[in-house]
Design an enzyme around this catalytic site. Sequence first.
Site, PDB file in Angstrom:
ATOM      1  N   ARG A   7      -5.217   2.468  18.504  1.00 53.01           N
ATOM      2  CA  ARG A   7      -3.728   2.571  18.549  1.00 53.01           C
ATOM      3  C   ARG A   7      -3.323   3.683  17.545  1.00 53.01           C
ATOM      4  O   ARG A   7      -3.935   3.951  16.421  1.00 53.01           O
ATOM      5  CB  ARG A   7      -2.977   1.182  17.810  1.00 53.01           C
ATOM      6  CG  ARG A   7      -1.725   1.013  17.900  1.00 53.01           C
ATOM      7  CD  ARG A   7      -1.079   0.079  17.138  1.00 53.01           C
ATOM      8  NE  ARG A   7      -1.488   0.125  15.745  1.00 53.01           N
ATOM      9  CZ  ARG A   7      -0.799   0.688  14.970  1.00 53.01           C
ATOM     10  NH1 ARG A   7       0.433   1.553  15.083  1.00 53.01           N
ATOM     11  NH2 ARG A   7      -1.076   0.688  13.505  1.00 53.01           N
ATOM     12  N   THR A   8      -2.168   4.263  17.879  1.00 51.27           N
ATOM     13  CA  THR A   8      -1.593   5.268  17.139  1.00 51.27           C
ATOM     14  C   THR A   8      -0.033   4.751  16.991  1.00 51.27           C
ATOM     15  O   THR A   8       0.530   4.006  18.140  1.00 51.27           O
ATOM     16  CB  THR A   8      -1.550   6.614  17.619  1.00 51.27           C
ATOM     17  OG1 THR A   8      -0.998   6.658  18.995  1.00 51.27           O
ATOM     18  CG2 THR A   8      -3.151   7.125  17.172  1.00 51.27           C
ATOM     19  N   SER A   9       0.758   5.115  16.250  1.00 53.91           N
ATOM     20  CA  SER A   9       2.150   4.815  16.281  1.00 53.91           C
ATOM     21  C   SER A   9       2.957   5.444  17.129  1.00 53.91           C
ATOM     22  O   SER A   9       4.107   4.893  17.669  1.00 53.91           O
ATOM     23  CB  SER A   9       2.674   4.919  14.764  1.00 53.91           C
ATOM     24  OG  SER A   9       1.928   4.032  13.893  1.00 53.91           O
ATOM     25  N   THR A  10       2.697   6.652  17.153  1.00 56.28           N
ATOM     26  CA  THR A  10       3.790   7.434  17.858  1.00 56.28           C
ATOM     27  C   THR A  10       3.065   8.217  19.114  1.00 56.28           C
ATOM     28  O   THR A  10       1.650   8.466  19.076  1.00 56.28           O
ATOM     29  CB  THR A  10       4.610   8.435  17.180  1.00 56.28           C
ATOM     30  OG1 THR A  10       3.440   9.450  16.657  1.00 56.28           O
ATOM     31  CG2 THR A  10       5.359   7.688  16.051  1.00 56.28           C
ATOM     32  N   GLN A  13       0.870  11.253  18.428  1.00 47.61           N
ATOM     33  CA  GLN A  13      -0.403  11.463  17.663  1.00 47.61           C
ATOM     34  C   GLN A  13      -1.525  11.292  18.771  1.00 47.61           C
ATOM     35  O   GLN A  13      -2.597  10.480  18.573  1.00 47.61           O
ATOM     36  CB  GLN A  13      -0.381  10.194  16.882  1.00 47.61           C
ATOM     37  CG  GLN A  13       0.619  10.011  15.530  1.00 47.61           C
ATOM     38  CD  GLN A  13       0.305   8.781  14.862  1.00 47.61           C
ATOM     39  OE1 GLN A  13       0.457   7.719  15.459  1.00 47.61           O
ATOM     40  NE2 GLN A  13       0.486   9.105  13.479  1.00 47.61           N
TER      41      GLN A  13
END
Length: 188
Positions: A7-10, A13
């Site tokens: 997972r990345t936040s945005t 990324q």
Amino acid sequence: MLVGYARTSTLEQDAGLEAQVRDLKTLRCEKLFSEQVSSVAPRKALDAAVEFCREGDTLVVTKLDRLARSVTHLGTIITALETKGVALRIVNLGVDTATPTGRLMLNVLGGVAQFEREIMLERQREGIAKAKGEGAYKGRKPTARAKAAEIAALAAEGLSMAAIATRLGIGKGSVHRALNPKPADAAQ
């Protein structure tokens, strides 16, 4: 079976997400789940990964912060996995909950991570309060107010609030406020 979660936040990324997926493939994860979403938003891929896991499987993540947003959230995830007989492996910490030592280390590290985050937020609040006291802190520049004319023009063209928000890169709530100002907002 090893089940990977990345997972990345945005959306910006992409390289971080690609690196996590690459690392999980290198570790021979047979099934991968990935998403680009904030840790506080609903995480459908994480839910799907936990749901997919069966007894004897191991859920693998590259870093603890890719998995949980708090000790409480981590506990919820671990409980769901343990109920199903699934272990959790956090690669960068060398932690594997298939062992008693791994479970202990995860709880200690989760507590330290939450403590570190709370200290950082406290310092941030103190810094903001000091800057406000000195008249140096103005907060974030309101972006939607600066685009009020564009918002009104797009609304006049018949675009929906969601379409306007997407086109201008602002929130739907900001569009709503710009189109329906309160008397206090109109005076500013």
